[in-house]
Write an enzyme that holds these catalytic residues in place. Structure first.
Site, PDB file in Angstrom:
ATOM      1  N   HIS A 236       0.818  -1.218   0.000  1.00 57.86           N
ATOM      2  CA  HIS A 236       0.000   0.000   0.000  1.00 57.86           C
ATOM      3  C   HIS A 236       0.854   1.272   0.000  1.00 57.86           C
ATOM      4  CE1 HIS A 236      -3.569  -2.442   0.889  1.00 57.86           C
ATOM      5  NE2 HIS A 236      -2.968  -2.946   1.941  1.00 57.86           N
ATOM      6  N   ASP A 237       1.580   1.500   1.078  1.00 57.50           N
ATOM      7  CA  ASP A 237       2.283   2.779   1.240  1.00 57.50           C
ATOM      8  C   ASP A 237       3.326   3.068   0.166  1.00 57.50           C
ATOM      9  OD1 ASP A 237       2.218   2.529   4.881  1.00 57.50           O
ATOM     10  OD2 ASP A 237       0.748   3.315   3.455  1.00 57.50           O
TER      11      ASP A 237
END
Ligand code: RIB
Ligand code: CA
Length: 317
Positions: A236-237
């Site tokens: 995600h990040d």
């Protein structure tokens, strides 16, 4: 090259995002990290940030931020990231201390000192960012872009409708997304396509110290995904950083986004206006797809750079 401030709650995928930013100085000048309670408590995520920077020998200033969301009690993600926030690895003790000033003051000073408007990468709950804009509205003029991981226009992960970062502090997210700053959103629509496969994780085990650390982090993270019937963990990040380095890897659509803060089933939902021909003026560039192979290649090239740097320094070899 963009001068960056990363606001984060490390966090397995946060760790990889931080490494990715450090690996491409030709694109990202990482001037500071502010920590926010989210995946784990403020003390734990701050210690994790300091340990990660110590591991790669980068004394980037770290400022402690909010220990709780604006209006709600903190509910950490221990089930996903473990009790430490970096479950599955034992990092050496941090060699660095946080700076004495709180995150909001550090961020304000960071923005004022930047020759050009800076980029803020938000990869945790947006509490610090909302507090910054409340305390120093003039900071908005010093922010060129907020690239954030959060939300999603089709589903959630913390609930059916809300993604964890936005769910944790929906009031903060609503203030930031409604503030008028330029926004690029790496929501679940794109981050779940930025997954890493077991064979790719395994290949990291045969490389240098930073790659091996990431393989350990991903081993734990992948196990959590497998326990939920999912095959490959989503990075995600790192999407929020990869977009800054190679935006052409992503497909995006400008949309109007607002955040639900009161719904019983929809608290923390990022609501997109996708009505044909009747949309409200867009306020967010929403990433919707990614060239996964190139994304993984970018990450692996970056980890290789950090491997060589750490090996040449003689630390953690
Ligand atoms: O939903 C994913 C987000 O929540 C990521 O930022 C991850 O680190 C967690 O904080
Ligand atoms: Ca995070």
């Amino acid at each position: 090259m963009q001068r960056l401030l990363i606001d984060t709650d490390p966090g397995h995928d946060d760790a990889i995002a931080i490494f990715l930013a450090l690996a491409y100085p030709e694109h990202c000048e990482l001037g500071g990290i502010t920590t926010v309670a989210g995946n784990q408590t403020l003390d734990k995520v701050t210690d994790n940030a300091l340990k990660l920077l110590s591991f790669v020998g980068r004394p980037i200033p770290v400022a402690r931020g909010a220990a709780a969301p604006l209006e709600r009690p903190l509910a950490t993600a221990s089930a996903v990231h473990g009790e430490s926030g970096l479950g599955g690895v034992e990092l050496p003790k941090a060699r660095y201390q946080p700076v004495p000033e709180p995150a909001v003051d550090f961020a304000r000073r960071f923005l004022a000192a930047s020759d050009e408007p800076a980029t803020i990468v938000s990869i945790g709950p947006q509490t610090n960012l909302a507090l910054l804009l409340r305390a120093f509205p003039e900071a908005k003029q010093r922010i060129g872009l907020v690239s954030f991981m959060g939300g999603g226009i089709s589903h959630g992960n913390r609930t059916m409708t809300a993604e964890f970062n936005i769910y944790t502090d929906p009031e903060a997210a609503r203030e930031v997304i409604g503030s008028g700053v330029s926004l690029v959103m790496s929501g679940l629509d794109v981050t779940e396509k930025a997954y890493i496969e077991e064979r790719e994780i395994d290949s990291l085990k045969r490389r240098g110290p930073v790659s091996r650390l990431v393989a350990e982090l991903l081993g734990f993270y992948a196990e959590v995904y497998r326990s939920r019937g999912l095959s490959s963990p989503a990075l995600h990040d790192p999407c929020s950083i990869a977009y800054l380095i190679r935006p052409e890897l992503f497909e995006a659509e400008d949309m109007y986004i607002d955040v639900e803060t009161t719904g019983e089933l929809t608290r923390g939902m990022t609501v997109a206006d996708r009505r044909p021909g009747r949309s409200i003026d867009p306020n967010v560039r929403v990433l919707l797809d990614v060239d996964r192979h190139e994304f993984v290649e970018l990450l692996f090239e970056g980890l290789g750079r950090l491997d060589r740097e750490v090996e040449e320094s003689g630390r953690n070899a």
